[in-house]
Design a protein around this motif. Structure first.
Motif, short mmCIF file in Angstrom:
data_model
loop_
_atom_site.label_atom_id
_atom_site.label_comp_id
_atom_site.label_asym_id
_atom_site.label_seq_id
_atom_site.Cartn_x
_atom_site.Cartn_y
_atom_site.Cartn_z
N MET A 1 41.32 47.11 28.74
CA MET A 1 41.79 46.29 29.76
C MET A 1 43.25 46.13 30.02
O MET A 1 43.92 46.63 29.21
CB MET A 1 41.39 44.59 29.29
CG MET A 1 39.92 44.35 29.48
SD MET A 1 39.27 44.52 31.27
CE MET A 1 39.66 43.04 32.08
N THR A 2 43.72 45.54 31.00
CA THR A 2 45.15 45.58 31.37
C THR A 2 45.54 44.44 31.83
O THR A 2 44.81 43.64 32.41
CB THR A 2 45.52 46.83 32.41
OG1 THR A 2 46.82 46.76 32.62
CG2 THR A 2 44.87 46.50 33.61
N ASP A 3 46.85 43.92 31.51
CA ASP A 3 47.44 42.72 32.15
C ASP A 3 48.07 42.99 33.45
O ASP A 3 48.50 42.10 34.16
CB ASP A 3 48.40 42.26 31.04
CG ASP A 3 47.81 41.89 29.88
OD1 ASP A 3 46.64 41.38 29.72
OD2 ASP A 3 48.54 41.89 28.78
N LYS A 4 47.93 43.91 34.09
CA LYS A 4 48.46 44.14 35.34
C LYS A 4 47.60 43.51 36.57
O LYS A 4 46.13 43.67 36.47
CB LYS A 4 48.19 45.84 35.61
CG LYS A 4 48.88 46.23 37.01
CD LYS A 4 49.07 47.74 36.99
CE LYS A 4 49.15 47.99 38.47
NZ LYS A 4 48.84 49.63 38.76
N PRO A 5 47.94 42.88 37.37
CA PRO A 5 47.56 42.21 38.39
C PRO A 5 46.53 43.13 39.34
O PRO A 5 46.99 44.30 39.46
CB PRO A 5 48.46 41.20 39.50
CG PRO A 5 49.67 41.21 38.29
CD PRO A 5 49.50 42.64 37.66
N ARG A 6 45.53 42.71 39.53
CA ARG A 6 44.44 43.67 40.37
C ARG A 6 43.90 42.79 41.61
O ARG A 6 43.62 41.70 41.58
CB ARG A 6 43.39 44.02 39.56
CG ARG A 6 43.69 44.97 38.29
CD ARG A 6 42.97 46.08 38.32
NE ARG A 6 43.31 46.73 37.16
CZ ARG A 6 43.79 47.88 37.01
NH1 ARG A 6 43.95 48.51 38.21
NH2 ARG A 6 44.22 48.42 35.98
N PRO A 7 43.65 43.73 42.70
CA PRO A 7 43.17 42.96 43.90
C PRO A 7 41.48 42.93 43.39
O PRO A 7 40.93 43.71 42.81
CB PRO A 7 43.05 44.06 44.99
CG PRO A 7 43.23 45.48 44.51
CD PRO A 7 43.96 45.22 42.83
N VAL A 8 41.03 41.65 43.86
CA VAL A 8 39.65 41.20 43.47
C VAL A 8 38.90 40.90 44.66
O VAL A 8 39.33 39.96 45.39
CB VAL A 8 39.43 40.12 42.53
CG1 VAL A 8 38.13 39.87 42.02
CG2 VAL A 8 40.04 40.83 41.03
N HIS A 44 45.60 37.51 39.41
CA HIS A 44 45.01 38.58 40.48
C HIS A 44 45.20 38.32 41.76
O HIS A 44 45.48 36.96 42.20
CB HIS A 44 43.79 39.09 40.07
CG HIS A 44 43.63 39.26 38.59
ND1 HIS A 44 44.02 40.66 37.94
CD2 HIS A 44 43.03 38.81 37.58
CE1 HIS A 44 43.82 40.54 36.83
NE2 HIS A 44 43.32 39.56 36.30
#
Length: 72
Positions: A1-8, A44
Motif C-alpha cells: 500500500m501507499t500513502d499517496k492520495p489516489r483518485p477513487v 483521496h
C-alpha cells in the motif's frame, strides 16, 4: 500500500431507471456524494461516476468565464 492520495471512482446509477425524472437522478447523486465523504476524509480524491463535473455543476454559474482570446 501507499500513502499517496489516489483518485477513487464512486460509481452508481445516474440516469438508469430515472426515465428523465430529475428527482431520482438527484437522489442517486446524493448517495454517491455521501459515499465519497469518507474517501475524501481518508485523503483521496473521490470521483462520483463517469462524469466528474457533476459535483461542481451547481457552482458553474459563479465561475468567471473568459473567451479563448482572453485566456492567452
Amino acid at each position: 500500500m501507499t500513502d499517496k492520495p489516489r483518485p477513487v471512482l464512486i460509481a452508481g446509477p445516474h440516469r438508469s431507471g430515472a426515465d428523465g425524472d430529475p428527482r431520482p437522478m438527484a437522489a442517486d447523486l446524493a448517495r454517491r456524494e455521501t459515499a465519497a465523504r469518507p474517501v475524501l476524509a481518508a485523503g483521496h480524491l473521490p470521483v462520483t461516476g463517469a462524469r466528474p463535473a457533476l459535483p461542481v455543476r451547481r457552482d458553474v454559474a459563479e465561475i468567471p468565464r473568459r473567451t479563448p482570446q482572453e485566456a492567452r
